[in-house]
Design a protein around this motif. Structure first.
Motif, PDB file in Angstrom:
ATOM      1  N   ILE A 146      -1.398   0.759 -15.431  1.00 32.63           N
ATOM      2  CA  ILE A 146      -1.225   1.581 -16.645  1.00 32.63           C
ATOM      3  C   ILE A 146      -2.332   2.862 -16.517  1.00 32.63           C
ATOM      4  CG2 ILE A 146      -3.076   0.662 -18.047  1.00 32.63           C
ATOM      5  CD1 ILE A 146       0.426   1.185 -19.287  1.00 32.63           C
ATOM      6  N   GLY A 147      -3.014   2.585 -15.725  1.00 30.12           N
ATOM      7  CA  GLY A 147      -4.144   3.677 -15.567  1.00 30.12           C
ATOM      8  C   GLY A 147      -3.356   4.988 -14.986  1.00 30.12           C
ATOM      9  N   VAL A 148      -2.350   4.978 -14.068  1.00 33.55           N
ATOM     10  CA  VAL A 148      -1.742   6.144 -13.783  1.00 33.55           C
ATOM     11  C   VAL A 148      -1.093   7.031 -14.782  1.00 33.55           C
ATOM     12  CG1 VAL A 148      -1.016   4.905 -11.556  1.00 33.55           C
ATOM     13  CG2 VAL A 148       0.558   5.020 -13.806  1.00 33.55           C
ATOM     14  N   LEU A 149      -1.109   6.721 -16.171  1.00 34.45           N
ATOM     15  CA  LEU A 149      -0.389   7.293 -17.070  1.00 34.45           C
ATOM     16  C   LEU A 149      -1.566   8.263 -17.533  1.00 34.45           C
ATOM     17  CD1 LEU A 149       1.404   4.759 -19.405  1.00 34.45           C
ATOM     18  CD2 LEU A 149       2.313   6.564 -17.700  1.00 34.45           C
ATOM     19  N   VAL A 150      -2.754   7.944 -17.346  1.00 35.49           N
ATOM     20  CA  VAL A 150      -4.055   8.846 -17.623  1.00 35.49           C
ATOM     21  C   VAL A 150      -4.062   9.751 -16.525  1.00 35.49           C
ATOM     22  CG1 VAL A 150      -6.364   8.995 -17.907  1.00 35.49           C
ATOM     23  CG2 VAL A 150      -5.184   6.951 -19.099  1.00 35.49           C
ATOM     24  N   MET A 164      -2.000  13.710 -10.849  1.00 34.75           N
ATOM     25  CA  MET A 164      -2.526  13.005  -9.685  1.00 34.75           C
ATOM     26  C   MET A 164      -2.509  11.406 -10.115  1.00 34.75           C
ATOM     27  SD  MET A 164      -4.215  14.983  -8.016  1.00 34.75           S
ATOM     28  CE  MET A 164      -5.111  16.598  -7.620  1.00 34.75           C
ATOM     29  N   GLY A 165      -1.404  11.067 -10.330  1.00 37.74           N
ATOM     30  CA  GLY A 165      -1.035   9.709 -10.671  1.00 37.74           C
ATOM     31  C   GLY A 165      -1.372   8.737  -9.971  1.00 37.74           C
ATOM     32  N   PHE A 166      -1.596   8.918  -8.564  1.00 36.95           N
ATOM     33  CA  PHE A 166      -1.955   7.946  -7.277  1.00 36.95           C
ATOM     34  C   PHE A 166      -3.417   7.782  -7.322  1.00 36.95           C
ATOM     35  CE2 PHE A 166      -2.050  12.364  -5.750  1.00 36.95           C
ATOM     36  CZ  PHE A 166      -3.506  12.401  -4.890  1.00 36.95           C
ATOM     37  N   LEU A 167      -4.298   8.638  -7.943  1.00 37.46           N
ATOM     38  CA  LEU A 167      -5.777   8.632  -8.015  1.00 37.46           C
ATOM     39  C   LEU A 167      -6.262   7.071  -8.376  1.00 37.46           C
ATOM     40  CD1 LEU A 167      -7.242  11.996  -8.789  1.00 37.46           C
ATOM     41  CD2 LEU A 167      -7.368  10.871  -6.737  1.00 37.46           C
ATOM     42  N   CYS A 168      -5.680   6.726  -9.701  1.00 40.68           N
ATOM     43  CA  CYS A 168      -6.228   5.500 -10.608  1.00 40.68           C
ATOM     44  C   CYS A 168      -6.122   4.432  -9.346  1.00 40.68           C
ATOM     45  CB  CYS A 168      -5.695   5.170 -11.792  1.00 40.68           C
ATOM     46  SG  CYS A 168      -6.131   3.869 -12.683  1.00 40.68           S
ATOM     47  N   PRO A 169      -4.917   4.064  -9.032  1.00 39.41           N
ATOM     48  CA  PRO A 169      -4.580   2.945  -8.127  1.00 39.41           C
ATOM     49  C   PRO A 169      -5.465   3.038  -6.869  1.00 39.41           C
ATOM     50  CG  PRO A 169      -2.513   4.094  -8.221  1.00 39.41           C
ATOM     51  CD  PRO A 169      -3.544   4.672  -9.326  1.00 39.41           C
ATOM     52  N   LEU A 170      -5.526   4.252  -6.250  1.00 38.22           N
ATOM     53  CA  LEU A 170      -6.194   4.495  -4.983  1.00 38.22           C
ATOM     54  C   LEU A 170      -7.717   4.033  -5.274  1.00 38.22           C
ATOM     55  CD1 LEU A 170      -6.452   5.511  -2.214  1.00 38.22           C
ATOM     56  CD2 LEU A 170      -6.916   7.997  -3.119  1.00 38.22           C
ATOM     57  N   LEU A 221       0.016   2.172  -6.066  1.00 37.29           N
ATOM     58  CA  LEU A 221      -0.513   3.471  -5.197  1.00 37.29           C
ATOM     59  C   LEU A 221       0.908   3.780  -4.446  1.00 37.29           C
ATOM     60  CD1 LEU A 221      -2.196   5.392  -4.128  1.00 37.29           C
ATOM     61  CD2 LEU A 221      -2.833   3.737  -2.295  1.00 37.29           C
ATOM     62  N   ASN A 222       1.613   2.888  -3.917  1.00 35.62           N
ATOM     63  CA  ASN A 222       2.730   3.200  -3.146  1.00 35.62           C
ATOM     64  C   ASN A 222       3.869   3.689  -3.942  1.00 35.62           C
ATOM     65  OD1 ASN A 222       2.177   2.432  -0.391  1.00 35.62           O
ATOM     66  ND2 ASN A 222       2.440   0.157  -0.856  1.00 35.62           N
ATOM     67  N   PHE A 223       4.233   3.245  -5.274  1.00 39.65           N
ATOM     68  CA  PHE A 223       5.035   3.580  -6.418  1.00 39.65           C
ATOM     69  C   PHE A 223       4.722   5.070  -6.322  1.00 39.65           C
ATOM     70  CE2 PHE A 223       6.635   4.155 -10.892  1.00 39.65           C
ATOM     71  CZ  PHE A 223       7.919   4.155 -10.403  1.00 39.65           C
ATOM     72  N   GLN A 224       3.314   5.562  -6.700  1.00 43.40           N
ATOM     73  CA  GLN A 224       3.053   6.834  -7.188  1.00 43.40           C
ATOM     74  C   GLN A 224       3.284   7.910  -5.953  1.00 43.40           C
ATOM     75  OE1 GLN A 224       2.238   7.752 -10.419  1.00 43.40           O
ATOM     76  NE2 GLN A 224       2.694   5.621 -10.823  1.00 43.40           N
ATOM     77  N   LEU A 238       8.133   5.108 -16.600  1.00 40.32           N
ATOM     78  CA  LEU A 238       7.583   4.363 -17.551  1.00 40.32           C
ATOM     79  C   LEU A 238       7.838   2.999 -17.934  1.00 40.32           C
ATOM     80  CD1 LEU A 238       5.329   4.945 -19.881  1.00 40.32           C
ATOM     81  CD2 LEU A 238       7.552   5.504 -21.176  1.00 40.32           C
ATOM     82  N   VAL A 239       9.129   2.555 -17.956  1.00 41.10           N
ATOM     83  CA  VAL A 239       9.717   1.264 -17.827  1.00 41.10           C
ATOM     84  C   VAL A 239       9.019   0.256 -17.106  1.00 41.10           C
ATOM     85  CG1 VAL A 239      11.574  -0.231 -18.267  1.00 41.10           C
ATOM     86  CG2 VAL A 239      11.421   1.853 -19.412  1.00 41.10           C
ATOM     87  N   VAL A 240       9.244   0.629 -15.842  1.00 38.84           N
ATOM     88  CA  VAL A 240       8.623  -0.031 -14.817  1.00 38.84           C
ATOM     89  C   VAL A 240       7.128  -0.142 -14.544  1.00 38.84           C
ATOM     90  CG1 VAL A 240      10.850  -0.142 -13.143  1.00 38.84           C
ATOM     91  CG2 VAL A 240       8.992   1.457 -12.778  1.00 38.84           C
ATOM     92  N   ILE A 241       6.377   0.837 -15.026  1.00 38.37           N
ATOM     93  CA  ILE A 241       5.000   0.691 -15.112  1.00 38.37           C
ATOM     94  C   ILE A 241       4.563  -0.272 -16.054  1.00 38.37           C
ATOM     95  CG2 ILE A 241       2.873   2.084 -15.781  1.00 38.37           C
ATOM     96  CD1 ILE A 241       4.089   4.384 -14.256  1.00 38.37           C
TER      97      ILE A 241
END
Length: 127
Positions: free
Chosen positions: A24-28, A34-40, A61-64, A101-104
């Motif tokens: 969910i952090g990727v939404l922020v 930079m959606g990949f930053l949170c999971p990274l 991360l892979n999804f982003q 959004l749905v899969v996240i």
């Protein structure tokens, strides 16, 4: 999968919380493109402390990264077709944004329940 300086293992509640944040952090982070930053960041911090959090962070991360690649391909398509690709790309981007959004949300719910989740159409770069 432990290293000496990783810190103490996470509790089950902490594992679920950080796994949820990885999704969910990727939404922020996406507000800054930079959606990949949170999971990274979560992967880098918790990968040795919790295998559950590591799996969720890597999957997110892979999804982003995959979304970033798909967006670059769409931009190239628009450029190569001198703008005519917009007729195809814009509807696909709109549909893709809703699906993403749905899969996240589904991944976040799975993480909160202590379950694993695999994103569809994801290229698995990080393992």
């Amino acid at each position: 999968m432990s290293t000496p300086n990783a810190g103490p293992p996470l509790s089950a509640s902490e594992e679920r919380t950080w796994a949820m944040v990885a999704h969910i952090g990727v939404l922020v982070a996406a507000w800054f493109a930079m959606g990949f930053l949170c999971p990274l960041i979560i992967w880098l911090v918790f990968r040795y402390r919790s295998d559950f959090v590591r799996r969720h962070a890597v999957e997110s991360l892979n999804f982003q990264i995959s979304l970033l690649i798909y967006s670059a391909v769409a931009a190239v398509l628009i450029f190569v077709t001198f703008g005519l690709g917009v007729l195809i790309v814009v509807p696909l981007v709109a549909i893709g944004a809703v699906v993403a959004l749905v899969v996240i949300i589904l991944a976040t719910v799975a993480a909160s329940g202590g379950n694993d989740y695999r994103y569809p159409l994801t290229i698995r770069f990080v393992r």
